[in-house]
Design a protein around this motif. Structure first.
Motif, PDB file in Angstrom:
ATOM      1  N   TYR A   1       2.827  12.767   0.428  1.00  0.00           N
ATOM      2  CA  TYR A   1       1.405  12.518   0.638  1.00  0.00           C
ATOM      3  C   TYR A   1       0.756  12.102  -0.672  1.00  0.00           C
ATOM      4  CZ  TYR A   1       2.235  14.649   5.096  1.00  0.00           C
ATOM      5  OH  TYR A   1       2.726  14.895   6.340  1.00  0.00           O
ATOM      6  N   SER A   2       0.009  11.039  -0.625  1.00  0.00           N
ATOM      7  CA  SER A   2      -0.751  10.637  -1.809  1.00  0.00           C
ATOM      8  C   SER A   2      -2.224  10.707  -1.424  1.00  0.00           C
ATOM      9  CB  SER A   2      -0.375   9.223  -2.227  1.00  0.00           C
ATOM     10  OG  SER A   2      -0.979   8.292  -1.358  1.00  0.00           O
ATOM     11  N   GLU A   3      -3.098  10.392  -2.372  1.00  0.00           N
ATOM     12  CA  GLU A   3      -4.537  10.447  -2.091  1.00  0.00           C
ATOM     13  C   GLU A   3      -4.919   9.475  -0.976  1.00  0.00           C
ATOM     14  OE1 GLU A   3      -6.821   9.877  -5.629  1.00  0.00           O
ATOM     15  OE2 GLU A   3      -5.826  11.568  -6.592  1.00  0.00           O
ATOM     16  N   ASP A   4      -4.166   8.386  -0.858  1.00  0.00           N
ATOM     17  CA  ASP A   4      -4.529   7.362   0.120  1.00  0.00           C
ATOM     18  C   ASP A   4      -3.868   7.571   1.471  1.00  0.00           C
ATOM     19  OD1 ASP A   4      -5.966   6.017  -1.898  1.00  0.00           O
ATOM     20  OD2 ASP A   4      -4.076   5.230  -2.671  1.00  0.00           O
ATOM     21  N   GLY A   5      -3.032   8.558   1.584  1.00  0.00           N
ATOM     22  CA  GLY A   5      -2.395   8.812   2.865  1.00  0.00           C
ATOM     23  C   GLY A   5      -0.917   9.065   2.690  1.00  0.00           C
ATOM     24  N   MET A   6      -0.211   9.149   3.823  1.00  0.00           N
ATOM     25  CA  MET A   6       1.200   9.461   3.753  1.00  0.00           C
ATOM     26  C   MET A   6       1.988   8.217   3.365  1.00  0.00           C
ATOM     27  SD  MET A   6       3.578  11.498   6.408  1.00  0.00           S
ATOM     28  CE  MET A   6       4.071  10.225   7.520  1.00  0.00           C
ATOM     29  N   VAL A   7       2.854   8.378   2.385  1.00  0.00           N
ATOM     30  CA  VAL A   7       3.689   7.262   1.961  1.00  0.00           C
ATOM     31  C   VAL A   7       5.058   7.449   2.600  1.00  0.00           C
ATOM     32  CG1 VAL A   7       4.665   6.061  -0.013  1.00  0.00           C
ATOM     33  CG2 VAL A   7       2.465   7.205  -0.233  1.00  0.00           C
ATOM     34  N   ARG A   8       5.427   6.511   3.496  1.00  0.00           N
ATOM     35  CA  ARG A   8       6.755   6.579   4.114  1.00  0.00           C
ATOM     36  C   ARG A   8       7.671   5.674   3.317  1.00  0.00           C
ATOM     37  NH1 ARG A   8       6.119   8.333   9.492  1.00  0.00           N
ATOM     38  NH2 ARG A   8       3.938   8.333  10.112  1.00  0.00           N
TER      39      ARG A   8
ATOM     40  N   ILE B   1       2.112   2.784   2.694  1.00  0.00           N
ATOM     41  CA  ILE B   1       1.155   3.648   3.396  1.00  0.00           C
ATOM     42  C   ILE B   1       0.774   3.042   4.742  1.00  0.00           C
ATOM     43  CG2 ILE B   1      -1.158   4.657   3.270  1.00  0.00           C
ATOM     44  CD1 ILE B   1      -0.743   4.718   0.209  1.00  0.00           C
ATOM     45  N   ASN B   2       0.540   1.718   4.761  1.00  0.00           N
ATOM     46  CA  ASN B   2       0.153   1.055   6.004  1.00  0.00           C
ATOM     47  C   ASN B   2       1.264   0.159   6.518  1.00  0.00           C
ATOM     48  OD1 ASN B   2      -2.509   1.963   6.454  1.00  0.00           O
ATOM     49  ND2 ASN B   2      -3.130   0.764   4.657  1.00  0.00           N
ATOM     50  N   ILE B   3       2.297   0.775   7.031  1.00  0.00           N
ATOM     51  CA  ILE B   3       3.415  -0.011   7.526  1.00  0.00           C
ATOM     52  C   ILE B   3       3.080  -0.475   8.939  1.00  0.00           C
ATOM     53  CG2 ILE B   3       5.865   0.045   8.100  1.00  0.00           C
ATOM     54  CD1 ILE B   3       6.203   2.078   5.840  1.00  0.00           C
ATOM     55  N   PRO B   4       3.267  -1.772   9.248  1.00  0.00           N
ATOM     56  CA  PRO B   4       2.931  -2.269  10.584  1.00  0.00           C
ATOM     57  C   PRO B   4       3.762  -1.576  11.673  1.00  0.00           C
ATOM     58  CG  PRO B   4       3.463  -4.070   9.082  1.00  0.00           C
ATOM     59  CD  PRO B   4       3.791  -2.813   8.371  1.00  0.00           C
ATOM     60  N   GLU B   5       3.200  -1.529  12.873  1.00  0.00           N
ATOM     61  CA  GLU B   5       3.923  -1.028  14.049  1.00  0.00           C
ATOM     62  C   GLU B   5       5.032  -2.006  14.405  1.00  0.00           C
ATOM     63  OE1 GLU B   5       2.924   1.732  16.472  1.00  0.00           O
ATOM     64  OE2 GLU B   5       2.346   2.339  14.436  1.00  0.00           O
ATOM     65  N   GLY B   6       5.917  -1.560  15.257  1.00  0.00           N
ATOM     66  CA  GLY B   6       6.966  -2.452  15.754  1.00  0.00           C
ATOM     67  C   GLY B   6       7.880  -2.894  14.637  1.00  0.00           C
ATOM     68  N   CYS B   7       8.278  -4.163  14.667  1.00  0.00           N
ATOM     69  CA  CYS B   7       9.081  -4.690  13.569  1.00  0.00           C
ATOM     70  C   CYS B   7       8.161  -4.832  12.365  1.00  0.00           C
ATOM     71  CB  CYS B   7       9.680  -6.048  13.931  1.00  0.00           C
ATOM     72  SG  CYS B   7      10.432  -6.857  12.497  1.00  0.00           S
ATOM     73  N   LYS B   8       8.573  -4.265  11.236  1.00  0.00           N
ATOM     74  CA  LYS B   8       7.678  -4.235  10.077  1.00  0.00           C
ATOM     75  C   LYS B   8       7.447  -5.617   9.480  1.00  0.00           C
ATOM     76  CE  LYS B   8       8.875   0.498   9.120  1.00  0.00           C
ATOM     77  NZ  LYS B   8       9.309   0.664  10.524  1.00  0.00           N
ATOM     78  N   PHE B   9       8.305  -6.558   9.848  1.00  0.00           N
ATOM     79  CA  PHE B   9       8.191  -7.896   9.262  1.00  0.00           C
ATOM     80  C   PHE B   9       7.331  -8.825  10.120  1.00  0.00           C
ATOM     81  CE2 PHE B   9      10.162 -12.111   8.063  1.00  0.00           C
ATOM     82  CZ  PHE B   9       9.646 -12.135   6.773  1.00  0.00           C
ATOM     83  N   HIS B  10       6.931  -8.379  11.339  1.00  0.00           N
ATOM     84  CA  HIS B  10       6.324  -9.338  12.260  1.00  0.00           C
ATOM     85  C   HIS B  10       5.083 -10.068  11.750  1.00  0.00           C
ATOM     86  CE1 HIS B  10       3.539  -6.115  13.808  1.00  0.00           C
ATOM     87  NE2 HIS B  10       2.737  -7.166  13.886  1.00  0.00           N
ATOM     88  N   PRO B  11       4.208  -9.430  10.911  1.00  0.00           N
ATOM     89  CA  PRO B  11       3.031 -10.203  10.470  1.00  0.00           C
ATOM     90  C   PRO B  11       3.396 -11.430   9.621  1.00  0.00           C
ATOM     91  CG  PRO B  11       2.713  -7.860  10.079  1.00  0.00           C
ATOM     92  CD  PRO B  11       4.151  -8.055  10.411  1.00  0.00           C
ATOM     93  N   ARG B  12       4.573 -11.415   9.037  1.00  0.00           N
ATOM     94  CA  ARG B  12       4.940 -12.522   8.147  1.00  0.00           C
ATOM     95  C   ARG B  12       6.017 -13.411   8.760  1.00  0.00           C
ATOM     96  NH1 ARG B  12       6.578  -9.671   2.623  1.00  0.00           N
ATOM     97  NH2 ARG B  12       6.177 -11.711   1.706  1.00  0.00           N
ATOM     98  N   CYS B  13       6.400 -13.099  10.016  1.00  0.00           N
ATOM     99  CA  CYS B  13       7.572 -13.748  10.584  1.00  0.00           C
ATOM    100  C   CYS B  13       7.152 -14.896  11.500  1.00  0.00           C
ATOM    101  CB  CYS B  13       8.385 -12.720  11.369  1.00  0.00           C
ATOM    102  SG  CYS B  13       9.856 -13.379  12.130  1.00  0.00           S
ATOM    103  N   SER B  14       7.768 -16.082  11.316  1.00  0.00           N
ATOM    104  CA  SER B  14       7.394 -17.237  12.143  1.00  0.00           C
ATOM    105  C   SER B  14       8.014 -17.155  13.536  1.00  0.00           C
ATOM    106  CB  SER B  14       7.788 -18.528  11.443  1.00  0.00           C
ATOM    107  OG  SER B  14       9.109 -18.437  10.979  1.00  0.00           O
ATOM    108  N   TYR B  15       8.999 -16.256  13.734  1.00  0.00           N
ATOM    109  CA  TYR B  15       9.624 -16.121  15.063  1.00  0.00           C
ATOM    110  C   TYR B  15       9.007 -14.991  15.872  1.00  0.00           C
ATOM    111  CZ  TYR B  15      13.247 -18.730  12.583  1.00  0.00           C
ATOM    112  OH  TYR B  15      13.910 -19.643  11.837  1.00  0.00           O
ATOM    113  N   ALA B  16       7.991 -14.316  15.336  1.00  0.00           N
ATOM    114  CA  ALA B  16       7.506 -13.087  15.957  1.00  0.00           C
ATOM    115  C   ALA B  16       6.956 -13.333  17.363  1.00  0.00           C
ATOM    116  CB  ALA B  16       6.422 -12.459  15.081  1.00  0.00           C
ATOM    117  N   THR B  17       7.278 -12.422  18.292  1.00  0.00           N
ATOM    118  CA  THR B  17       6.759 -12.483  19.656  1.00  0.00           C
ATOM    119  C   THR B  17       5.941 -11.227  19.915  1.00  0.00           C
ATOM    120  OG1 THR B  17       8.652 -11.304  20.531  1.00  0.00           O
ATOM    121  CG2 THR B  17       8.816 -13.711  20.443  1.00  0.00           C
TER     122      THR B  17
END
Lengths: 313, 314
Positions: A14-21, A272-288
């Motif tokens: 845990y850090s001041e900004d939230g849980m670090v996974r 701290i703010n890891i995306p839901e689902g596949c963690k790469f989807h916001p940057r992925c051109s194949y994301a569905t």
């Protein structure tokens, strides 16, 4: 034979900004004499993964899962038992040798510590052993340099001394955290050569943590690509370079100067703010739509080749 | 190293010159006619005549302009002659040398008390940050820093001498006499040094080389005593040098409270009597000691931190 097996490893704090996974469900195996590379960008949790094996993280960090070394779970050992593993069975080589060596103790004193501690050598024998070790990592005039301080060494010589410090007890496993970062290119090449040689001679296994694909290609048998806290692709070195499957691995390779210097759009998420689902989807051109909701599992796509992506379902 | 020491000696000379000049000026700007004060001290208030006062003024050279007085004094001082007390005619230097051992004894024992308390407590506090032990010792340190030491001295006398009768109230003699004044002087210093040891240790414990030491399998005890302490001591030693100045300064008050016959008490008595020669000599002596202690501190860095090498010498 598996030397080190990591099972469902989770590291968070845990850090001041939230849980670090920092590490999420990591599974890895390192065989005897094998070198496994953990590749990833800065801040993807790869150093924390390395430190968690030796249990060198601060006390408020939670580590779950199993870390099996020669069949024994390191996470269940007492602090005293763990101290007998550190430096003797598993040694660590840190990045930035200047800050990782004690400025007020001579190099000889620091390199000698593991053998004095674990092999109970007296001063004289330890010193001889240190000189022998410094010679084997090609430090010139070792009998003079043992009495010098880290600031009197050049960057490359300091990293050689760090390697000597790690290898002096003949550990079964070396964890090398960015061993060439911060060195100039020619020195890097020399250090890589040296590591290759000492690993071959001693038969030591290594977990190499790096963001430098060139270094990894030179030293590793297998590679695991890490993206915020999890392994997204695992394969032998040839397949990672010739036949990358995960869009992140491909992007990582395309960003190399020799392959077009194309950056991956977007920035890597904080732990701290890891995306839901596949963690790469916001940057992925194949994301569905599925990538946003569901977390992909590791899928076998070839001989010892695994990937965490829905493209291969 | 020799060039370094010689250079420092030159600087020391300038510092000391400045100190004597300041003392000289301040002394002469204090209200009250010095010739009159001295005459009163020598002949008593009752049968004092204006002639006596004027005679003393001429006799002691107090009629000359200030800068002439200063240069005259300086010239003598450089030749090792600090003059004679204006009150009792004793040579200043021999008076100081008689009193000096008492002050050094008090200062040394106080520093010892301070270090014996400060370094272990600071280390324990740092290794158990935010624990009960840490909080209690930091509160103690806060108390120690904020307590004026003359007040603490009086409290200690009240408790240990008057009520319990364990130690003599004041005076100079065996071991039992030094305990209360040394404790009084030492606690203030211990408080500051404890806080410093703690923060210095905390800083060092965050360093990468501490992690390296742990990765070798060293026990926490060895990590602290061999790897952390020597690094943490560097800032502590600096402050100890400056604290020594505070001890000498504190000694002025503490020696008066405990009737300890050191230089501090000598200075206070001389100031009351406007004994210029004695004040000037005493301050010069204290300044020299302070500057020498700080030189020793600077030299000791080279032993603590191999990265520090003074010009020309490796």
């Amino acid at each position: 034979m598996t030397l080190l097996g990591i099972r469902n490893l989770k590291v968070y704090f845990y850090s001041e900004d939230g849980m670090v996974r920092a590490v999420n469900d990591v599974d890895l195996d390192i065989g005897e004499g094998e070198t496994l590379g953990i590749i990833g960008e800065t801040g993807c949790g790869k150093t924390i993964l390395g430190l968690s094996i030796l249990r060198l993280l601060s006390e408020n960090t939670k580590v779950e899962g199993r870390i099996l070394y020669k069949g024994e779970d390191l996470l269940k050992l007492s602090e005293d038992e763990m101290r007998k593993i550190r430096g003797k069975e598993i040694a660590m080589i840190f990045q930035n040798p200047l800050s990782s060596m004690n400025p007020v103790l001579t190099v000889g004193t620091q390199v000698a510590e593991p053998v004095e501690l674990h092999q109970h050598l007296d001063n004289q024998n330890a010193k001889e052993k240190v000189i022998e070790m410094l010679k084997s990592v090609r430090i010139p005039l070792p009998s003079k340099r043992v009495n010098e301080y880290p600031h009197e060494f050049s960057g490359g010589m300091r990293q050689r001394a760090m390697i000597a410090m790690g290898l002096i007890c003949m550990p079964s496993l070396i964890i090398a955290d960015e061993p060439t970062t911060g060195l100039d290119v020619t020195t890097q090449a020399q250090i890589v050569e040296l590591m290759k040689e000492v690993l071959k001679d001693s038969g030591t296994s290594m977990l190499l943590i790096t963001h430098d694909l060139g270094v990894a290609a030179e030293l590793c048998d297998h590679m695991a690509v890490m993206y915020p806290g999890e392994i997204v692709e695992y394969a032998d070195v040839r397949n990672i370079f010739k036949n990358p499957k995960h869009p992140y691995t491909r992007g990582f390779l395309d960003s190399l100067p020799g392959r077009g210097l194309k950056p991956i759009p977007g920035i890597s998420p904080s732990l701290i703010n890891i995306p839901e689902g596949c963690k790469f989807h916001p940057r992925c051109s194949y994301a569905t739509g599925r990538c946003k909701k569901e977390r992909p599992q590791m899928k076998k796509v070839g001989e010892k080749h695994f990937v965490r992506c829905f493209l291969y379902d | 190293m020799l060039t370094f020491i010689l250079k420092r000696m030159c600087l020391m000379f300038i510092v000391i010159l400045g100190v004597t000049m300041m003392t000289f000026l301040i002394m002469h700007f204090t209200p009250g006619d010095p010739a009159e004060m001295i005459a009163m001290a020598r002949y008593g208030v009752d049968d004092l005549t204006q002639e006596d006062i004027e005679w003393i003024r001429v006799q002691e050279g107090l009629d000359a302009p200030l800068h002439i007085q200063y240069i005259k004094w300086l010239n003598h001082a450089i030749h090792g002659d600090l003059g004679c007390s204006l009150i009792n005619g004793q040579p200043v230097l021999s008076e100081i040398l008689v009193r000096f051992p008492a002050t050094i004894k008090l200062a040394a024992v106080s520093m010892l008390v301070a270090l014996i308390i400060a370094i272990p407590v600071g280390i324990i506090s740092a290794t158990r940050q935010y624990s009960l032990t840490d909080n209690v010792s930091m509160m103690g340190a806060m108390l120690g820093v904020s307590m004026p030491n003359f007040w603490l001295g009086l409290l200690l006398i009240l408790l240990f001498s008057v009520h319990l009768g364990w130690f003599p109230v004041c005076g100079y003699g065996g071991f039992e006499y030094i305990i209360l004044p040394a404790l009084t002087l030492g606690t203030g210093m211990a408080a500051i040094t404890t806080r410093l040891t703690r923060s210095s240790m905390l800083e060092v414990l965050r360093q990468d080389y501490i992690r390296t030491a742990r990765a070798k399998g060293l026990s926490e005890k060895v990590v602290i005593s061999k790897h952390a302490l020597k690094n943490a001591l560097i800032p502590i030693v600096t402050v100890i040098g400056m604290q020594f100045g505070r001890v000498l300064e504190g000694a002025v008050i503490i020696e008066t409270i405990f009737a300890w016959p050191g230089i501090g008490k000598l200075l206070v008595d001389s100031i009351y009597a406007r004994d210029f020669a004695m004040i000037q000599g005493g301050v010069l002596f204290v300044a020299v000691i302070f500057v020498i202690v700080n030189l020793v501190v600077d030299i000791s860095y080279t032993y603590l931190d191999p990265r520090i090498r003074y010009e020309g010498v490796k």
